[in-house]
Write an enzyme that holds these catalytic residues in place. Structure first.
Site: not given
Length: 82
Positions: A18-20, A45, A47
């Site tokens: 997941r981000c980042p 993800d 993002s």
């Protein structure tokens, strides 16, 4: 479009991250690559659909192809803007 994703110079598995984390891994991998080499990124993800294209623009790399219609998302980038 599928043919564009065949035979990349490098592969990066970022599913489950997941981000980042995905973009951090892309940056670390690209640093070790030679100019003109390609990197295939697999991610899930949401993002990454905005972060990876933004990374390419900001760092002056080429987003050769992106497939974000189905999971896993696929991105092919070329180091440098050639």
């Amino acid at each position: 479009m599928t043919a564009l994703f065949e035979n990349p110079t490098h592969n990066l598995e970022a599913q489950g991250l997941r981000c980042p984390e995905p973009v951090m891994m892309v940056r670390k991998t690209v640093r070790k690559m030679e100019e003109g080499e390609t990197l295939l990124i697999l991610a899930d993800d949401p993002s990454t659909t905005r972060d990876i294209p933004s990374f390419c623009r900001f760092m002056d790399h080429t987003l050769v192809a992106a497939d974000t219609e189905t999971l896993p998302y696929r991105f092919l980038i070329r180091k440098g803007s050639n």
